[in-house]
Design an enzyme around this catalytic site. Sequence first.
Site: not given
Lengths: 95, 521
Positions: B79, B187, B211
């Site tokens: 990420k 997210s 998320s």
Amino acid sequence: MSVDLKTVKRVAHLARIAVSEDDAQRMTGELNAILGFVEQLNEVDVSGVEPMTSVTPMEMKKRVDAVTDGNKAADIVANAPATDENFFLVPKVVE
Amino acid sequence: MTDLTRLTIAEAREKLRGKEITASELTEAYVSAIEQANPTFNAYVATTPDKARDMAKASDTRLARGEGGALEGIPLGIKDLFATEGVHTQACSHVLDGFEPRYESTVTANLWADGAVMLGKLNMDEFAMGSSNETSYYGPVVNPWRRSRVQTTVKPTFHDGGSGFVQPGGVEESRSYDNMQLVPGGSSGGSAAAVSAFLCAGATATDTGGSIRQPAAFTGTVGIKPTYGRVSRWGTVAFASSLDQAGPIARDVRDAAILLKSMASVDAKDTTSVDLPVPDYEAAIGKSVKGMKIGIPREYRVDGMPDDIEALWQKGIAWLKDAGAEIVDISLPHTKYALPAYYIVAPAEASSNLARYDGVRYGLRVPGKDIIEMYENTRAAGFGREVKRRIMIGTYVLSAGYYDAYYLQAQKVRTLIKRDFEQAFAAGVDVILTPATPSAAFGIADQDMAADPVKMYLNDIFTVTVNMAGLPGIAVPAGLDGHGLPLGLQLIGRPFDEETLFQTANVIEQAAGRFQPEKWW
């Protein structure tokens, strides 16, 4: 509680975000929607309740008072938009 | 030869150790899959194929010597929130334009020390603020899952009178797919989409309000948010420091256990990292849940919840009951206040954390007539709408005269939310079962969500309580809805009892089966 246009502009300045008149208008509506949503917290009886300060009960770790790092000035300024000899450059702040 | 990208981490590990495949071959398979499919999904915002090939080569050398680590040669996506030395790290924000850190986050350093290979950086909502990956500066990510309909065609029996040929009729079922693009959740949308579309063997992700778990549920993958303090936050771009926790997104429960074992550590560089040894999570998989007490919180049955979600929850209850667990109804009375309290605590912490983006030390700078105007112009141009909205809320609730009414009240409510869970666990509940999300994946640019920020926030209604209480939570795929989209169940555990979550999630996985999107790309 709700916010008006003047408050939104003041908060934007506190947050150091430039806002146009249109931005401020739009944000007033959005912020009031969110503030309206969080209003329900006032229903909760919190008398005698301690505010949470740490989610996991643990002792704060302390480290030895010793220098373990350093001599990285070039690394520290490597990503800065404007530098001079390992200093960050900013617009003039003192006349 | 079979498609190497279809192997789970556990399967690939076996084949690498058995010298059936090499790390270089495995990496090459992912590099070409990304090259071919990333324009469709937009899951990666930066790829590092040369670095991946070098790392894979080094893995092959270690494997040949029999010195392979726990993740030796396993290609992972990272990420964009994790600092990776010399590689694009921008939290998918314009304000961090061009930022390439000179240091490595603890999580990624742990993964590389165990032999993992980096494929690149994954798309996400800007600063992890969002539930659909649409707030990314790099644009939305496309979910590999599409809505579909089952069509039944009744075919009559066919007789050819002349030849006497008879073709028996019957009912034929076929699926027709909708072309509407769906969000992968957020997210960690890039992480979930990349794992689900076979563009990495597993991915790192982070979870502040849901998320990891919401995107995992939207893509038929497994995601775990560990207990606060289990995984070091050092070198991870901060959103809300008292809530942020990193964890993996993986294809199945075993892979998630393998990844978490490597990501977690005791880290002197993070004062909230807990001094507890990291257990062998994989050892929990396959253990029975017989005699375990599963709590079903009545407050998670919300108004307007689709029937599909309720049915899925009941199926989960039945599976665990069949496996010998005891089902008990519990009450977590402050559940409905978790989301409003979160929307005070998280923005307040974010407004403080994001004060560092000032156009001086890194990233974007937009000039102004003086230093204040330079700050204001930089932050106006660098932050997207959602991030600005949250900084504004945070600044307001922390400002003079409002602190007690908002922030202090929210932190008191947070104490009550945590107490609800403590009481349930004290009464003997081992793990709590809930739906992971209130719906399946929705469309990109959904009008209702765009018009009302609160509607988007409601995506986290079942997951946010877990962050507020600092507990571990896992999302495990459990079925498909009427449109053929994956739905997940969530399990919530006691602090630092991730092992019970893996154990229980595996029982659900065994009963539900695994879910993969039909390849159309």
